[in-house]
Scaffold this motif. Sequence first.
Motif, PDB file in Angstrom:
ATOM      1  N   ILE A  88     -18.064  -5.302  -0.722  1.00  0.00           N
ATOM      2  CA  ILE A  88     -16.645  -5.160  -0.395  1.00  0.00           C
ATOM      3  C   ILE A  88     -16.173  -3.813  -0.936  1.00  0.00           C
ATOM      4  N   GLU A  89     -15.125  -3.248  -0.356  1.00  0.00           N
ATOM      5  CA  GLU A  89     -14.616  -1.962  -0.843  1.00  0.00           C
ATOM      6  C   GLU A  89     -14.011  -2.126  -2.234  1.00  0.00           C
ATOM      7  N   ILE A  90     -14.415  -1.243  -3.154  1.00  0.00           N
ATOM      8  CA  ILE A  90     -13.894  -1.287  -4.519  1.00  0.00           C
ATOM      9  C   ILE A  90     -13.257   0.053  -4.844  1.00  0.00           C
ATOM     10  N   VAL A  91     -12.025   0.005  -5.337  1.00  0.00           N
ATOM     11  CA  VAL A  91     -11.268   1.202  -5.684  1.00  0.00           C
ATOM     12  C   VAL A  91     -11.026   1.197  -7.188  1.00  0.00           C
ATOM     13  N   LEU A  92     -11.191   2.354  -7.819  1.00  0.00           N
ATOM     14  CA  LEU A  92     -10.909   2.457  -9.255  1.00  0.00           C
ATOM     15  C   LEU A  92      -9.492   2.974  -9.444  1.00  0.00           C
ATOM     16  N   GLU A  93      -8.748   2.328 -10.323  1.00  0.00           N
ATOM     17  CA  GLU A  93      -7.356   2.695 -10.594  1.00  0.00           C
ATOM     18  C   GLU A  93      -7.251   3.065 -12.070  1.00  0.00           C
ATOM     19  N   ASP A  94      -6.724   4.237 -12.354  1.00  0.00           N
ATOM     20  CA  ASP A  94      -6.525   4.660 -13.739  1.00  0.00           C
ATOM     21  C   ASP A  94      -5.633   3.629 -14.422  1.00  0.00           C
ATOM     22  N   ILE A 120      -2.342 -11.839 -21.382  1.00  0.00           N
ATOM     23  CA  ILE A 120      -2.272 -10.374 -21.362  1.00  0.00           C
ATOM     24  C   ILE A 120      -3.189  -9.749 -20.297  1.00  0.00           C
ATOM     25  N   ASP A 121      -4.417 -10.266 -20.151  1.00  0.00           N
ATOM     26  CA  ASP A 121      -5.367  -9.686 -19.190  1.00  0.00           C
ATOM     27  C   ASP A 121      -4.908  -9.901 -17.753  1.00  0.00           C
ATOM     28  N   LYS A 122      -4.369 -11.083 -17.496  1.00  0.00           N
ATOM     29  CA  LYS A 122      -3.864 -11.399 -16.160  1.00  0.00           C
ATOM     30  C   LYS A 122      -2.668 -10.494 -15.835  1.00  0.00           C
ATOM     31  N   VAL A 123      -1.793 -10.296 -16.815  1.00  0.00           N
ATOM     32  CA  VAL A 123      -0.628  -9.433 -16.618  1.00  0.00           C
ATOM     33  C   VAL A 123      -1.076  -7.976 -16.426  1.00  0.00           C
ATOM     34  N   ALA A 124      -2.061  -7.544 -17.201  1.00  0.00           N
ATOM     35  CA  ALA A 124      -2.591  -6.181 -17.052  1.00  0.00           C
ATOM     36  C   ALA A 124      -3.198  -5.992 -15.659  1.00  0.00           C
ATOM     37  N   ALA A 125      -3.919  -6.998 -15.166  1.00  0.00           N
ATOM     38  CA  ALA A 125      -4.499  -6.934 -13.818  1.00  0.00           C
ATOM     39  C   ALA A 125      -3.390  -6.819 -12.776  1.00  0.00           C
ATOM     40  N   THR A 126      -2.290  -7.527 -13.004  1.00  0.00           N
ATOM     41  CA  THR A 126      -1.142  -7.475 -12.091  1.00  0.00           C
ATOM     42  C   THR A 126      -0.554  -6.064 -12.070  1.00  0.00           C
ATOM     43  N   TYR A 127      -0.433  -5.466 -13.255  1.00  0.00           N
ATOM     44  CA  TYR A 127       0.061  -4.087 -13.359  1.00  0.00           C
ATOM     45  C   TYR A 127      -0.840  -3.112 -12.605  1.00  0.00           C
ATOM     46  N   ILE A 128      -2.145  -3.248 -12.809  1.00  0.00           N
ATOM     47  CA  ILE A 128      -3.121  -2.355 -12.161  1.00  0.00           C
ATOM     48  C   ILE A 128      -2.977  -2.450 -10.645  1.00  0.00           C
ATOM     49  N   LEU A 129      -2.940  -3.688 -10.142  1.00  0.00           N
ATOM     50  CA  LEU A 129      -2.829  -3.900  -8.696  1.00  0.00           C
ATOM     51  C   LEU A 129      -1.487  -3.419  -8.159  1.00  0.00           C
ATOM     52  N   GLN A 130      -0.404  -3.730  -8.884  1.00  0.00           N
ATOM     53  CA  GLN A 130       0.919  -3.330  -8.412  1.00  0.00           C
ATOM     54  C   GLN A 130       1.044  -1.803  -8.338  1.00  0.00           C
ATOM     55  N   THR A 131       0.484  -1.096  -9.315  1.00  0.00           N
ATOM     56  CA  THR A 131       0.487   0.364  -9.317  1.00  0.00           C
ATOM     57  C   THR A 131      -0.202   0.887  -8.054  1.00  0.00           C
ATOM     58  N   PHE A 132      -1.342   0.288  -7.724  1.00  0.00           N
ATOM     59  CA  PHE A 132      -2.077   0.677  -6.522  1.00  0.00           C
ATOM     60  C   PHE A 132      -1.256   0.388  -5.265  1.00  0.00           C
ATOM     61  N   LEU A 133      -0.669  -0.803  -5.187  1.00  0.00           N
ATOM     62  CA  LEU A 133       0.112  -1.194  -4.001  1.00  0.00           C
ATOM     63  C   LEU A 133       1.318  -0.280  -3.819  1.00  0.00           C
ATOM     64  N   ASP A 134       1.998   0.046  -4.913  1.00  0.00           N
ATOM     65  CA  ASP A 134       3.191   0.892  -4.835  1.00  0.00           C
ATOM     66  C   ASP A 134       2.862   2.299  -4.362  1.00  0.00           C
ATOM     67  N   ARG A 135       1.674   2.772  -4.656  1.00  0.00           N
ATOM     68  CA  ARG A 135       1.300   4.134  -4.318  1.00  0.00           C
ATOM     69  C   ARG A 135       0.830   4.283  -2.874  1.00  0.00           C
ATOM     70  N   ARG A 136       0.481   3.156  -2.245  1.00  0.00           N
ATOM     71  CA  ARG A 136      -0.075   3.228  -0.881  1.00  0.00           C
ATOM     72  C   ARG A 136       0.958   3.670   0.127  1.00  0.00           C
TER      73      ARG A 136
END
Length: 136
Positions: A88-94, A120-136
Motif C-alpha cells: 500500500i502507498e506509505i507517506v512519511l510525515e514530519d 497519547i499515542d492515538k492522539v499523536a497519530a491523529t495529529y500526524i494524520l490531520q496535519t497531512f490531510l490539512d496540507r493536501r
Amino acid sequence: MERILGLDVGDKTIGVAVSDPLGLIAQGVTTIRRTSIKNDMEELKNIVNQYNVSKVVVGLPKNMNNTIGPQGQKVLNFVEKMEKVLNIEIVLEDERLTTVSAERMLIDGDVRREKRKKVIDKVAATYILQTFLDRR
C-alpha cells in the motif's frame, strides 16, 4: 470510499488514527501494544482491511536540525517491513512536536496523567494524520 491511516510508531506502542471517508478529518482509533513485528503487521493488516485504507501516513521523528536520529531510523525500518507486507502507498510525515502538541491538548482538556499515558499515542497519530490531510 477509501480512507487514510495515520500511525505514530513507538518502541512499545503504535498509535492509530483513520480519516473519515472524505479524507477531511482524522480520528483516533486504537493503540497497538507492540509484541512482535509479525503481530504488528497482522494488526495493521486487519485495520487496513476493516477501514478500506488506500494510504498510510507514518510520523517520522526528526531531530530539530532535520536529521534522522536513532528513533527515526527505527521508524524507517518499520516502514520498510510494512511496505512488503501491506502493499500500500506509505507517506512519511514530519512529526516533530506532535507528541508535545498532543500532550498539551490533553493537559488543557484536564485529562489525568494515567489516562494521558493510555491515549497519547492515538492522539499523536491523529495529529500526524490531520496535519497531512490539512496540507493536501
